[in-house]
Design a protein around this motif. Sequence first.
Motif, mmCIF file in Angstrom:
data_model
loop_
_atom_site.group_PDB
_atom_site.id
_atom_site.type_symbol
_atom_site.label_atom_id
_atom_site.label_comp_id
_atom_site.label_asym_id
_atom_site.label_seq_id
_atom_site.Cartn_x
_atom_site.Cartn_y
_atom_site.Cartn_z
ATOM 1 N N TYR A 2 -26.839 14.806 -12.734
ATOM 2 C CA TYR A 2 -27.466 14.977 -14.033
ATOM 3 C C TYR A 2 -28.373 16.229 -14.071
ATOM 4 C CZ TYR A 2 -26.650 10.121 -14.710
ATOM 5 O OH TYR A 2 -25.754 8.701 -14.801
ATOM 6 N N MET A 31 -33.934 0.890 -21.152
ATOM 7 C CA MET A 31 -32.964 1.756 -20.676
ATOM 8 C C MET A 31 -32.359 1.060 -19.553
ATOM 9 S SD MET A 31 -33.502 4.995 -21.994
ATOM 10 C CE MET A 31 -32.575 6.039 -21.005
ATOM 11 N N CYS A 33 -28.255 5.942 -15.410
ATOM 12 C CA CYS A 33 -28.663 6.824 -16.446
ATOM 13 C C CYS A 33 -29.232 8.077 -16.024
ATOM 14 C CB CYS A 33 -29.504 6.093 -17.485
ATOM 15 S SG CYS A 33 -31.004 5.572 -16.811
#
Length: 285
Positions: free
Chosen positions: A27, A99, A103
């Motif tokens: 990420y 959430m 992720c």
Amino acid sequence: MGKQYILFNPYSSNSTGESEAKKVLFYLSGASYEFVKMTEVADYADFFKTCNGDDKIIVCGGDGTFNHFVNDCHGVFPDNEIYLYPGGSGNDFLNDINMKAPCAPVKVNEYLKNLPQAEVNGKNYFFINNIGFGIDGLVCYDAEELKTRKKTAKTNYTPIALQAILFKYKPGNAKVCVDGKNYEFERVWMAPTMNGRFFGGGMMVAPMQNRLNEEHSMTLMLFHNANRFQMATSFPAVFSGKHVSNPKCFFFFFHDITVEFDAPNFIEIDGEPIINVVKYHAFRK
């Protein structure tokens, strides 16, 4: 663009903390980074002084790692952006802010303001999700014992809880002082204080709780005056939050609370168990 400090506990997730933390690189792009072992940070105040204003801090792990981070910081954080990259065996915090793992790292600065505290056996702890007293403390203790024996990072809490309900746990009486008002309850099975809605890997203990709501701050859920059969048949409703209509459940909304049992019991703080506890005091300063 500043540096990104990636904090991880090498002993988490059955000693796979470093390899799990490296997954965050998927990420990150275009910024320099540095991996930091949380076990080697002697003083977070000194560590934060080495950070520039545009540096970012990414904590890698689940609820337990996050809890250790905020307590090792003594609830004092820099102005830098702080993120949580989910991992570990529990992500109730992530679930509470809507959430879901896997992720990208989630910014958490707003959730670290004025964290609640609990005084247990003369020591103060900050907590992210909850402090549990009673059967939930016993379940966390048994789960940690099982993880150690089987050398696994994850375990199923449901069969452990059912075994405790049917055979192991003995409910006791409790005195509760809520914002200065005193109450007494018999045969108390659990008395958790909730800063978020969830604990135990997805149990929606306090569906009405909002961790950013300053009006009532925290929620206490008491499950009391029930026999083993009633507790066993009612327990599954906790996963969906439907237990709120159960007459055996009682809720308080408060800023300051003391819960005292009539005999030593089990407690857990964000899933970390403590044994031989008679009372706890939860509050915000």
